[in-house]
Motif scaffolding. Structure first.
Motif, PDB file in Angstrom:
ATOM      1  N   GLN A  89       1.070  -1.054  -0.017  1.00 19.48           N
ATOM      2  CA  GLN A  89      -0.053   0.132   0.149  1.00 19.48           C
ATOM      3  C   GLN A  89       0.832   1.116  -0.103  1.00 19.48           C
ATOM      4  O   GLN A  89       0.639   2.185  -0.611  1.00 19.48           O
ATOM      5  CB  GLN A  89      -1.064  -0.069   1.105  1.00 19.48           C
ATOM      6  CG  GLN A  89      -2.280  -1.207   0.931  1.00 19.48           C
ATOM      7  CD  GLN A  89      -2.721  -1.117   2.296  1.00 19.48           C
ATOM      8  OE1 GLN A  89      -2.350  -1.057   3.493  1.00 19.48           O
ATOM      9  NE2 GLN A  89      -3.660  -2.135   2.473  1.00 19.48           N
ATOM     10  N   THR A  94      -1.569   3.822  -1.770  1.00 24.68           N
ATOM     11  CA  THR A  94      -2.931   3.712  -1.484  1.00 24.68           C
ATOM     12  C   THR A  94      -3.212   3.686   0.091  1.00 24.68           C
ATOM     13  O   THR A  94      -4.108   3.051   0.512  1.00 24.68           O
ATOM     14  CB  THR A  94      -3.544   2.228  -2.173  1.00 24.68           C
ATOM     15  OG1 THR A  94      -2.666   1.280  -1.770  1.00 24.68           O
ATOM     16  CG2 THR A  94      -3.711   2.658  -3.760  1.00 24.68           C
ATOM     17  N   GLY A  96      -3.539   5.812   2.356  1.00 22.47           N
ATOM     18  CA  GLY A  96      -4.227   6.693   3.120  1.00 22.47           C
ATOM     19  C   GLY A  96      -3.356   7.535   4.054  1.00 22.47           C
ATOM     20  O   GLY A  96      -4.093   8.401   4.780  1.00 22.47           O
ATOM     21  N   SER A 126      -7.321   8.805   4.126  1.00 26.42           N
ATOM     22  CA  SER A 126      -8.730   7.683   3.953  1.00 26.42           C
ATOM     23  C   SER A 126      -8.376   6.438   4.544  1.00 26.42           C
ATOM     24  O   SER A 126      -7.136   6.249   5.089  1.00 26.42           O
ATOM     25  CB  SER A 126      -8.696   7.606   2.158  1.00 26.42           C
ATOM     26  OG  SER A 126      -7.636   7.138   1.807  1.00 26.42           O
ATOM     27  N   GLU A 127      -9.026   5.528   4.453  1.00 29.30           N
ATOM     28  CA  GLU A 127      -8.860   4.163   4.782  1.00 29.30           C
ATOM     29  C   GLU A 127      -7.833   3.741   3.875  1.00 29.30           C
ATOM     30  O   GLU A 127      -7.841   4.150   2.614  1.00 29.30           O
ATOM     31  CB  GLU A 127      -9.959   3.508   5.106  1.00 29.30           C
ATOM     32  CG  GLU A 127     -10.828   3.808   6.339  1.00 29.30           C
ATOM     33  CD  GLU A 127     -10.026   3.436   7.502  1.00 29.30           C
ATOM     34  OE1 GLU A 127      -9.289   2.315   7.677  1.00 29.30           O
ATOM     35  OE2 GLU A 127     -10.057   4.506   8.300  1.00 29.30           O
ATOM     36  N   GLU A 129      -6.484   1.799   0.892  1.00 25.94           N
ATOM     37  CA  GLU A 129      -6.900   1.074  -0.432  1.00 25.94           C
ATOM     38  C   GLU A 129      -8.253   1.778  -1.026  1.00 25.94           C
ATOM     39  O   GLU A 129      -9.084   1.452  -1.883  1.00 25.94           O
ATOM     40  CB  GLU A 129      -7.204  -0.303  -0.780  1.00 25.94           C
ATOM     41  CG  GLU A 129      -5.624  -1.143  -0.406  1.00 25.94           C
ATOM     42  CD  GLU A 129      -5.936  -2.478  -0.471  1.00 25.94           C
ATOM     43  OE1 GLU A 129      -6.853  -2.994  -0.740  1.00 25.94           O
ATOM     44  OE2 GLU A 129      -4.657  -3.263  -0.472  1.00 25.94           O
ATOM     45  N   GLU A 130      -8.735   2.873  -0.089  1.00 23.56           N
ATOM     46  CA  GLU A 130      -9.978   3.618  -0.857  1.00 23.56           C
ATOM     47  C   GLU A 130      -9.680   4.490  -1.662  1.00 23.56           C
ATOM     48  O   GLU A 130     -10.557   4.794  -2.471  1.00 23.56           O
ATOM     49  CB  GLU A 130     -10.604   4.336   0.589  1.00 23.56           C
ATOM     50  CG  GLU A 130     -11.385   3.410   1.416  1.00 23.56           C
ATOM     51  CD  GLU A 130     -12.071   4.038   2.451  1.00 23.56           C
ATOM     52  OE1 GLU A 130     -12.145   5.305   2.701  1.00 23.56           O
ATOM     53  OE2 GLU A 130     -13.107   3.556   3.212  1.00 23.56           O
ATOM     54  N   GLN A 131      -8.420   5.315  -1.825  1.00 27.20           N
ATOM     55  CA  GLN A 131      -8.242   6.036  -2.990  1.00 27.20           C
ATOM     56  C   GLN A 131      -6.713   6.105  -3.098  1.00 27.20           C
ATOM     57  O   GLN A 131      -5.868   5.526  -2.347  1.00 27.20           O
ATOM     58  CB  GLN A 131      -8.487   7.585  -2.552  1.00 27.20           C
ATOM     59  CG  GLN A 131      -8.273   8.030  -1.262  1.00 27.20           C
ATOM     60  CD  GLN A 131      -8.790   9.519  -0.950  1.00 27.20           C
ATOM     61  OE1 GLN A 131      -9.919   9.461  -0.822  1.00 27.20           O
ATOM     62  NE2 GLN A 131      -8.024  10.444  -0.735  1.00 27.20           N
ATOM     63  N   LEU A 257      -8.381  -0.241  -6.397  1.00 26.77           N
ATOM     64  CA  LEU A 257      -8.768   0.284  -5.053  1.00 26.77           C
ATOM     65  C   LEU A 257     -10.063  -0.598  -4.662  1.00 26.77           C
ATOM     66  O   LEU A 257     -10.515  -1.531  -5.253  1.00 26.77           O
ATOM     67  CB  LEU A 257      -9.679   1.728  -5.426  1.00 26.77           C
ATOM     68  CG  LEU A 257      -8.379   2.698  -5.741  1.00 26.77           C
ATOM     69  CD1 LEU A 257      -9.160   4.271  -6.166  1.00 26.77           C
ATOM     70  CD2 LEU A 257      -7.481   2.802  -4.822  1.00 26.77           C
ATOM     71  N   LYS A 258     -10.695  -0.613  -3.589  1.00 25.36           N
ATOM     72  CA  LYS A 258     -11.714  -1.295  -3.008  1.00 25.36           C
ATOM     73  C   LYS A 258     -12.890  -1.393  -3.639  1.00 25.36           C
ATOM     74  O   LYS A 258     -13.703  -2.324  -3.726  1.00 25.36           O
ATOM     75  CB  LYS A 258     -11.858  -0.833  -1.460  1.00 25.36           C
ATOM     76  CG  LYS A 258     -10.830  -1.312  -0.429  1.00 25.36           C
ATOM     77  CD  LYS A 258     -11.437  -0.858   0.791  1.00 25.36           C
ATOM     78  CE  LYS A 258     -10.522  -1.192   2.002  1.00 25.36           C
ATOM     79  NZ  LYS A 258     -10.683  -0.693   3.282  1.00 25.36           N
ATOM     80  N   ASN A 259     -13.206  -0.321  -4.532  1.00 23.09           N
ATOM     81  CA  ASN A 259     -14.274  -0.149  -5.207  1.00 23.09           C
ATOM     82  C   ASN A 259     -14.076  -0.751  -6.671  1.00 23.09           C
ATOM     83  O   ASN A 259     -15.014  -0.946  -7.228  1.00 23.09           O
ATOM     84  CB  ASN A 259     -15.066   1.077  -5.477  1.00 23.09           C
ATOM     85  CG  ASN A 259     -13.795   2.227  -6.099  1.00 23.09           C
ATOM     86  OD1 ASN A 259     -13.023   1.612  -6.807  1.00 23.09           O
ATOM     87  ND2 ASN A 259     -14.275   3.534  -6.320  1.00 23.09           N
TER      88      ASN A 259
END
Length: 330
Positions: A89, A94, A96, A126-127, A129-131, A257-259
């Motif tokens: 990460q 990523t 955060g 951010s958390e 891997e969220e962005q 990313l997570k999404n």
């Protein structure tokens, strides 16, 4: 060069891991009209991250770390909400984490150690891997992990395990005001407003000065030539630094990313891998490295092509020029 008013540059094209074109064009040092030569040394800023990426994978191959390890295994005295963050990460931006730098330099303007204490008190952006959040904290920590796992300073490790193996002599870590043989200055049409930190474009060319903190040379601060960079790219792609199929695939794979989406610098560079900006598209997939808005190289693995363009003008957008040049070889 005329359109963007670039004073000088070096261009190297690699096809099938061999140099097919190498040119030095224009002026390196404007006050005395010193021409760019093939041994002229350019500042390559964030291109330094690719050496870091390979260094981490080399240590993984030595069983000294794993990119999926939590950083808390290697780092003492970090905030509780940082402990689950992984090395991967950090490499992919990523994590955060908050940034140890702002528009004026290291936060607090009192040196590296003070900035490290300050950044640990800031909230997460951010958390994990969220962005995608490109910042220097990630690579500050990577330098500490590499040095702890290797047992030696980062520069010594990469010289021994990368540059010396490939016979690269003209590569240096330092600052723009350091005296290095054949080094050309960096120029810009922009100047920074010291009050707001905003960069404003003018009509006069200025010589710029940059300082790269010694504990963050994993992030930026290398100086070299395009032909030396070509040696490194050839060495990487021919398996002299990493396992060609497994390790190179890992550092070049875009991180989701997570999404489920990819993110990167935007535009052409629409994804990011492990220290490498990525161009994801149907044809001519590519990995890149960009430094200071003036130096870049792009590797097109499927086309067995790589193009390196180092300029001495900040804001030149070399990756866009490289893409146009690549059309001649596709």
């Amino acid at each position: 060069m005329e359109d963007k008013k670039i004073p000088g540059c070096q261009l190297v094209v690699l096809k099938d891991d061999k140099i097919v074109l190498s040119q030095a064009i224009g002026t390196a040092y404007l006050p005395f009209s010193v021409p760019v030569r093939k041994n002229t040394v350019f500042s390559i800023n964030s291109i330094s991250k690719v050496f870091t990426s390979v260094a981490v994978m080399q240590l993984q191959n030595q069983n000294k770390l794993n990119i999926n390890d939590r950083i808390s295994i290697y780092m003492d005295s970090i905030p509780e909400n940082w402990k689950k963050i992984t090395i991967k990460q950090l490499m992919s931006h990523t994590s955060g984490l908050p940034d140890i730098e702002d528009e004026k330099g290291l936060i607090g303007d009192k040196g590296q150690d003070s900035a490290w204490l300050k950044v640990k008190k800031l909230p997460l952006v951010s958390e994990a891997e969220e962005q995608f959040n490109y910042n220097a904290t990630n690579y500050y920590i990577l330098q500490r992990i590499i040095e702890k796992c290797s047992g030696e300073p980062f520069e010594k490790f990469v010289r021994k395990n990368q540059f010396d193996i490939l016979g690269i002599k003209q590569i240096f870590y330092g600052n723009s005001y350091d005296v290095i043989k054949n080094k050309c200055p960096t120029y810009s049409y922009y100047s920074q407003d010291k009050t707001t930190g905003e960069y404003i474009k003018g009509v006069k060319l200025k010589e710029t000065y940059e300082e790269f903190p010694s504990k963050m040379i994993t992030d930026a601060g290398a100086f070299t030539t395009a032909e030396e960079m070509a040696k490194w790219i050839i060495g990487l792609q021919t398996g002299k630094l990493l396992n060609k199929s497994k390790d190179i695939a890992a550092i070049w794979e875009p991180v989701k990313l997570k999404n489920g989406s990819y993110d990167g610098f935007g535009g052409l560079l629409n994804a990011y891998a492990l220290g490498w900006p990525v161009i994801t598209r149907k044809n001519h997939f590519a990995v890149a490295s960009i430094g200071g808005g003036r130096a870049a190289f792009i590797i097109y693995p499927e086309d067995k092509l790589a193009i390196i363009l180092f300029t001495n003008l900040t804001g030149a957008g070399p990756e866009e020029i490289i893409e146009k040049l690549a059309d001649f070889y596709f």
